[in-house]
Design an enzyme around this catalytic site. Sequence first.
Site, PDB file in Angstrom:
ATOM      1  N   ASP A   1      17.664  46.509  64.089  1.00  0.00           N
ATOM      2  CA  ASP A   1      16.477  45.907  64.703  1.00  0.00           C
ATOM      3  C   ASP A   1      16.778  45.868  66.195  1.00  0.00           C
ATOM      4  O   ASP A   1      17.569  45.045  66.653  1.00  0.00           O
ATOM      5  CB  ASP A   1      16.261  44.504  64.134  1.00  0.00           C
TER       6      ASP A   1
ATOM      7  N   LYS B   1       8.480  43.640  73.857  1.00  0.00           N
ATOM      8  CA  LYS B   1       9.570  43.098  74.675  1.00  0.00           C
ATOM      9  C   LYS B   1       9.874  44.062  75.833  1.00  0.00           C
ATOM     10  O   LYS B   1      10.017  43.644  76.961  1.00  0.00           O
ATOM     11  CB  LYS B   1      10.835  42.893  73.839  1.00  0.00           C
TER      12      LYS B   1
ATOM     13  N   TRP C   1      16.842  36.210  64.131  1.00  0.00           N
ATOM     14  CA  TRP C   1      16.077  37.384  63.704  1.00  0.00           C
ATOM     15  C   TRP C   1      16.708  38.070  62.508  1.00  0.00           C
ATOM     16  O   TRP C   1      16.017  38.428  61.547  1.00  0.00           O
ATOM     17  CB  TRP C   1      15.873  38.357  64.871  1.00  0.00           C
TER      18      TRP C   1
HETATM   19  C1  LIG Z   1      10.408  39.610  68.674  1.00  0.00           C
HETATM   20  C2  LIG Z   1      11.362  40.090  67.641  1.00  0.00           C
HETATM   21  C3  LIG Z   1      10.967  40.349  66.318  1.00  0.00           C
HETATM   22  C4  LIG Z   1       9.588  40.034  65.795  1.00  0.00           C
HETATM   23  O1  LIG Z   1       8.626  40.851  66.246  1.00  0.00           O
HETATM   24  P1  LIG Z   1       7.099  40.626  65.820  1.00  0.00           P
HETATM   25  O2  LIG Z   1       6.440  41.726  66.546  1.00  0.00           O
HETATM   26  O3  LIG Z   1       6.689  39.264  66.249  1.00  0.00           O
HETATM   27  O4  LIG Z   1       7.023  40.786  64.340  1.00  0.00           O
HETATM   28  C5  LIG Z   1      11.906  40.836  65.440  1.00  0.00           C
HETATM   29  N1  LIG Z   1      13.164  41.074  65.825  1.00  0.00           N
HETATM   30  C6  LIG Z   1      13.589  40.821  67.078  1.00  0.00           C
HETATM   31  C7  LIG Z   1      15.001  41.078  67.447  1.00  0.00           C
HETATM   32  C8  LIG Z   1      12.693  40.330  68.030  1.00  0.00           C
HETATM   33  O5  LIG Z   1      13.109  40.082  69.277  1.00  0.00           O
END
Ligand SMILES: *Cc1c(COP(=O)(O)O)cnc(C)c1O
Length: 368
Positions: free
Chosen positions: A175, A199, A101
């Site tokens: 993030d 998530k 990521w």
């Molecule tokens: C799932 C995830 C993303 C991407 O998210 P989207 O909603 O698919 O754009 C980005 N960073 C992390 C750490 C993730 O787990």
Amino acid sequence: MTRPFNFSAGPANLPEEVLQQAAAEMLDWHGSGMSVMEMSHRGKEFISIYEHAEADFRELMAIPKHFKILFMQGGGLAENAIVPLNISRGGLADFVVTGSWSDKSQKEARKYCDVQIAATNESSAHTSLPPPATWQLRRGASYVHVCTNETIHGVEFQELPDLKALGCDAPLVIDFSSHVASRPVDWSKVGLAFGGAQKNLGPAGVTLVVVREDLLGHALPICPSAFNYKTVADSDSMYNTPPTYAIYIAGLTFQWLKRQREGEATGIAAMEKHNLAKAKLLYEAIDHSGLYVNNVSKDCRSRMNVPFLLRDASRNEDFLAGAKARGLLQLKGHKSVGGMRASIYNAMPLAGVEALVSYLQEFEQKYA
Ligand SMILES: *Cc1c(COP(=O)(O)O)cnc(C)c1O
């Protein structure tokens, strides 16, 4: 009816109480005669849903007043562009690459600013974290980006880096998509945090951004208006139609989080205790087995995403079929890592992890 336990990495399981409440309110929200999906985002009903959600998230996460909370669209991946568009000023941005990521993030940011990799754990195949003291941070960088929980590799920062202590004045961007609301955040170390809801907070479609006020108002001229943090903040996330239903479900999840209790602890502190107990149980079962292995260093194992391999990969299909038959769903690992991955987000009850652990033991014994 008892539902199966769902270990999906995302979109992921939601608390059953939340789903039940949403079902009960589906046709008529609080006597309004409307589903939340059918309401004007500018009407008093939805405004009250929005205001409660924002206030509950601020309270739960102890977000100080000098941070704005934005409900955006585009997910974590869009933020990889939206962040540099808003805060890079076209200058320097330093990235700590600790898995898929953060690697995606640095690649996207290159379109908008001068990106440098300050540190990477690539040599350990993303199973450890580079100590902050070793990071190569540039003077004058406009921000430093870290993914605090790498969802695919199962690597999590147990403590946020203190950039000031490293002699760096740049704001820290995190993030926190895959562990938001699973543990407290030390906001004194953070300039901006972003995360998709799917998530740990709600359905896909809403992205939470928590941004320090001094970072607003510096967007590049090419930044789309709907993605300009200042525009979004000034209009209370209603510059354009926000993802109303996703915000509503996230709001119900915040209320569920507020109801959590564990001893003296409430809310996120209670949630963190549950999460620690779940993770400990699962990692111990893996570490004590002869069949399963998790290669992540013990000091940075994720409490949320637990990847593990079967030492004999020829049993993978059997393992997954047996799991599914026992109501243990979506355990297949990410294709880049292989094997299995159990995502045990906030909404996964301890009983789900216990059921998984007994299945792990049963499956291993069957082949011993
Ligand atoms: C799932 C995830 C993303 C991407 O998210 P989207 O909603 O698919 O754009 C980005 N960073 C992390 C750490 C993730 O787990």
